[in-house]
Scaffold this motif. Structure first.
Motif, PDB file in Angstrom:
ATOM      1  N   LEU A 511       0.833  -1.199   0.000  1.00 14.37           N
ATOM      2  CA  LEU A 511       0.000   0.000   0.000  1.00 14.37           C
ATOM      3  C   LEU A 511       0.869   1.251   0.000  1.00 14.37           C
ATOM      4  O   LEU A 511       0.674   2.173  -0.803  1.00 14.37           O
ATOM      5  CB  LEU A 511      -0.923  -0.019   1.223  1.00 14.37           C
ATOM      6  CG  LEU A 511      -1.761   1.239   1.432  1.00 14.37           C
ATOM      7  CD1 LEU A 511      -2.867   1.321   0.387  1.00 14.37           C
ATOM      8  CD2 LEU A 511      -2.377   1.250   2.832  1.00 14.37           C
ATOM      9  N   LYS A 512       1.851   1.298   0.897  1.00 15.30           N
ATOM     10  CA  LYS A 512       2.683   2.503   1.031  1.00 15.30           C
ATOM     11  C   LYS A 512       3.616   2.679  -0.168  1.00 15.30           C
ATOM     12  O   LYS A 512       3.985   3.802  -0.512  1.00 15.30           O
ATOM     13  CB  LYS A 512       3.494   2.415   2.331  1.00 15.30           C
ATOM     14  CG  LYS A 512       2.626   2.324   3.571  1.00 15.30           C
ATOM     15  CD  LYS A 512       1.791   3.588   3.764  1.00 15.30           C
ATOM     16  CE  LYS A 512       0.837   3.448   4.958  1.00 15.30           C
ATOM     17  NZ  LYS A 512       1.517   3.235   6.231  1.00 15.30           N
ATOM     18  N   ARG A 513       4.029   1.563  -0.792  1.00 12.26           N
ATOM     19  CA  ARG A 513       4.979   1.650  -1.893  1.00 12.26           C
ATOM     20  C   ARG A 513       4.293   2.052  -3.209  1.00 12.26           C
ATOM     21  O   ARG A 513       4.875   2.755  -4.033  1.00 12.26           O
ATOM     22  CB  ARG A 513       5.673   0.309  -2.102  1.00 12.26           C
ATOM     23  CG  ARG A 513       6.756   0.345  -3.189  1.00 12.26           C
ATOM     24  CD  ARG A 513       7.163  -1.044  -3.628  1.00 12.26           C
ATOM     25  NE  ARG A 513       7.505  -1.893  -2.502  1.00 12.26           N
ATOM     26  CZ  ARG A 513       7.755  -3.194  -2.609  1.00 12.26           C
ATOM     27  NH1 ARG A 513       7.671  -3.776  -3.792  1.00 12.26           N
ATOM     28  NH2 ARG A 513       8.058  -3.914  -1.551  1.00 12.26           N
ATOM     29  N   ILE A 514       3.042   1.595  -3.423  1.00 11.89           N
ATOM     30  CA  ILE A 514       2.412   1.733  -4.745  1.00 11.89           C
ATOM     31  C   ILE A 514       1.292   2.769  -4.770  1.00 11.89           C
ATOM     32  O   ILE A 514       1.149   3.516  -5.737  1.00 11.89           O
ATOM     33  CB  ILE A 514       1.865   0.358  -5.194  1.00 11.89           C
ATOM     34  CG1 ILE A 514       3.019  -0.638  -5.291  1.00 11.89           C
ATOM     35  CG2 ILE A 514       1.127   0.456  -6.519  1.00 11.89           C
ATOM     36  CD1 ILE A 514       2.581  -2.059  -5.548  1.00 11.89           C
ATOM     37  N   PHE A 515       0.506   2.859  -3.695  1.00 13.28           N
ATOM     38  CA  PHE A 515      -0.685   3.703  -3.702  1.00 13.28           C
ATOM     39  C   PHE A 515      -0.438   4.989  -2.928  1.00 13.28           C
ATOM     40  O   PHE A 515       0.247   5.000  -1.908  1.00 13.28           O
ATOM     41  CB  PHE A 515      -1.871   2.936  -3.106  1.00 13.28           C
ATOM     42  CG  PHE A 515      -2.188   1.664  -3.830  1.00 13.28           C
ATOM     43  CD1 PHE A 515      -1.580   0.466  -3.464  1.00 13.28           C
ATOM     44  CD2 PHE A 515      -3.063   1.656  -4.897  1.00 13.28           C
ATOM     45  CE1 PHE A 515      -1.849  -0.710  -4.130  1.00 13.28           C
ATOM     46  CE2 PHE A 515      -3.340   0.481  -5.577  1.00 13.28           C
ATOM     47  CZ  PHE A 515      -2.726  -0.706  -5.197  1.00 13.28           C
ATOM     48  N   ARG A 516      -1.025   6.084  -3.426  1.00 10.71           N
ATOM     49  CA  ARG A 516      -0.833   7.402  -2.822  1.00 10.71           C
ATOM     50  C   ARG A 516      -2.106   7.850  -2.124  1.00 10.71           C
ATOM     51  O   ARG A 516      -3.215   7.675  -2.676  1.00 10.71           O
ATOM     52  CB  ARG A 516      -0.456   8.430  -3.889  1.00 10.71           C
ATOM     53  CG  ARG A 516       0.796   8.111  -4.668  1.00 10.71           C
ATOM     54  CD  ARG A 516       1.157   9.265  -5.601  1.00 10.71           C
ATOM     55  NE  ARG A 516       0.042   9.619  -6.472  1.00 10.71           N
ATOM     56  CZ  ARG A 516      -0.194   9.055  -7.635  1.00 10.71           C
ATOM     57  NH1 ARG A 516       0.603   8.083  -8.089  1.00 10.71           N
ATOM     58  NH2 ARG A 516      -1.220   9.421  -8.395  1.00 10.71           N
ATOM     59  N   PRO A 517      -2.017   8.444  -0.960  1.00 10.69           N
ATOM     60  CA  PRO A 517      -3.222   8.965  -0.297  1.00 10.69           C
ATOM     61  C   PRO A 517      -3.822  10.101  -1.103  1.00 10.69           C
ATOM     62  O   PRO A 517      -3.108  10.882  -1.738  1.00 10.69           O
ATOM     63  CB  PRO A 517      -2.700   9.428   1.060  1.00 10.69           C
ATOM     64  CG  PRO A 517      -1.245   9.672   0.842  1.00 10.69           C
ATOM     65  CD  PRO A 517      -0.805   8.675  -0.176  1.00 10.69           C
ATOM     66  N   GLY A 518      -5.144  10.171  -1.120  1.00 17.93           N
ATOM     67  CA  GLY A 518      -5.831  11.223  -1.861  1.00 17.93           C
ATOM     68  C   GLY A 518      -6.012  10.915  -3.334  1.00 17.93           C
ATOM     69  O   GLY A 518      -6.582  11.726  -4.063  1.00 17.93           O
TER      70      GLY A 518
END
Length: 542
Positions: A511-518
């Protein structure tokens, strides 16, 4: 010695009784139905009469090479017997019935000189055309094949067009195979006649058919000249761009772009609000513009930690859209040497092998290319040694690029067997081995995939930026599921995972490596059967 009148009368009466007994003995035989057909039971009715009460066995011969067989016993002056027989070969047969020799208890001659007989004609099974009146649709320019189906009759069968017209490019073979490459769209009606080779009575049947030929969906490709250019850091620049379009249809097509976007690290950092319009005629068209790259756009690019940005325009028309992209390099020196380091091929299942059904649509392969430097990548996709499409793409150094095989034409699946896919790089020259991908086309005809129902998260739902579980309803017969995540439909898969369960929890590290918040993403699930073929698929949820 002298006979009296009464003696003579008695002798005459005895002879009359004897003669009546002989001449009154009769057997008849009839058949139902007549004519009959092979592999269908035929009922024979035998009527026997005797001048005097008898206990007599009646036997019958059906005329098809089998010996006489008992039909039953008559125990009075008359009787009716019923027997059944099935013929396996068409023809005309002589059926006979008689009193069985030595099987009657009367002292008088039990049988007439000749057996009773009847002729029966046995026809072939009824010939019928069983294909549906509306045949599977065809597409202009794409190979088409359909076998007209029949039942009954006696082979060989001969097929022909009796009336109407086939689509241009298609023909009907004498064996009933409708094949070819349709050349014009439309709805075509025609009548097919079929003649069999029945030796007794030749059969001929006809049936009307309708075949719809669809036009190939119009697609548009665009190239930009130049496809990339350099700009100096900290200084506003301008560049003339020429967009050249090619369409798969020769009809006139109007395309419009409302604005151009400057993009760096997948973020919009500037806009050019000048609209562009282009008219495509006879399958092509072009338009030019001069863009200005402001200093503010260059500073925003550097603030994102990159020296690369894109200028992008989306052109849309009736039922079509195409995106034109130009690579812009912010540079102060020479670029690194352009070199290909690794090429990896795979299909939508993430592997270099896949099994699909015959005529399965939209099969595509993907080439992940890792490279250093920047330059023009030239190459082509090929299947079984035949060119499928050319590739000419500018690559910016320090990235991995994914190049899919074309949507039109997609990888061919109309021939069963094993097929080999290669992505051949002609420029830059490189010494690394080029891998291959293999797909196997089964003889089974493609059927539309089953639907997988997504459960959670609900569509268009906003979720917390933390480890999340995705779930769906199971489908019977599936052995594994593939969960895929993308930024937008039709784009490269950002992350995927296999599971045998009906849920998948996205690990926090991915999640933290591939997807961005917002940011917004879409996900879907594909289901695989025992032969590693996709037999179920979900819609896209956002």
């Amino acid at each position: 010695m002298k006979f009296t009148k009464i003696h003579i009368t008695c002798l005459i009466g005895i002879w009359l009784i004897f003669i009546s007994a002989v001449t009154s003995h009769a057997i008849t035989i009839t058949a139902t139905p007549t004519p009959a057909r092979v592999n269908q039971p035929v009922t024979f009715i035998i009527n026997a009469t005797f001048a005097m009460p008898s206990y007599c066995t009646i036997e019958v011969n059906f005329g098809d090479g089998f010996p006489w067989q008992d039909a039953g016993v008559c125990s009075s002056t008359s009787c009716t017997l019923t027997v059944s027989h099935t013929y396996e070969i068409p023809g005309v047969y002589k059926v006979q019935a008689r009193s069985k020799s030595g099987a009657c208890d009367t002292a008088y001659p039990p049988a007439p000189p000749d057996p009773a007989s009847t002729d029966i004609m046995v026809l072939c099974e009824v010939l019928s055309i069983t294909s549906p009146s509306t045949l599977p649709e065809a597409t202009v320019g794409q190979p088409y094949s359909y076998q007209i189906q029949t039942t009954g009759g006696s082979p060989p069968l001969t097929y022909s067009i009796r009336s109407g017209s086939l689509p241009p490019g298609l023909s009907l073979g004498p064996g009933g195979l409708l094949s070819g490459v349709p050349a014009a769209e439309g709805t075509y009606g025609f009548t097919v006649g079929v003649t069999d080779s029945c030796p007794v009575q030749q059969q001929y049947v006809t049936k009307e058919f309708s075949l719809v030929v669809k036009a190939v969906p119009t697609t548009v490709s665009v190239s930009v000249t130049p496809s990339s250019f350099n700009v100096p850091r900290g200084q506003a620049s301008s560049q003339v761009l020429r967009y050249t379009f090619f369409a798969t249809s020769s009809q006139s097509l109007q395309l419009t772009s409302q604005k151009g976007l400057f993009i760096a690290n997948d973020r919009v950092i500037g806009e050019n609000n000048t609209p562009l319009n282009v008219l495509l005629q006879e399958g092509s068209g072009s338009v030019s513009e001069t863009i200005r790259i402001p200093v503010a756009v260059l500073k925003r690019t550097e603030a994102l930690g990159t020296t690369h940005l894109q200028y992008q325009r989306s052109f849309t028309g009736e039922s079509v859209s195409v995106v034109a992209t130009v690579e812009i390099n912010v540079t102060t020196g020479a670029l690194a040497e352009f070199r290909i380091d690794r090429v990896q091929l795979y299909f939508e299942n993430g592997r270099a092998e896949i099994t699909v059904r015959r005529n399965q649509p939209n099969l595509r392969a993907y080439a992940d290319i890792r490279f250093t430097g920047s330059g023009i990548l030239r190459g082509y996709w090929e299947v079984d040694g035949r060119l499928l499409s050319n590739v000419n793409k500018h690559l910016v150094y320090g990235r991995t690029v994914t190049i899919p095989s074309p949507e039109v034409p997609s990888l061919p699946t109309f021939v069963s067997g094993t097929h080999i896919v290669r992505f051949v790089i002609t420029e830059p020259s490189q010494e690394i081995p080029l891998p291959v991908a293999v797909y196997f086309v089964t003889a089974e005809e493609y059927r539309k995939a089953l639907s997988i129902r997504l459960l959670s998260p609900e569509n268009n739902r906003e979720v917390e930026y933390s480890s999340l579980t995705f779930s769906w309803e199971g489908v019977s017969g599936l052995t594994a599921y593939l969960v895929e995540f993308m930024e937008r439909e039709g784009e490269k898969v950002l992350f995927s995972a296999y599971t045998k369960k009906t849920e998948y929890t996205l690990p926090d590290r991915f999640l933290k490596r591939i997807f961005r918040p917002g940011s917004s993403y879409v996900w879907k699930v594909k289901g695989f059967g025992s032969e590693n073929t996709i037999i179920a698929e979900s819609p896209l949820y956002r």
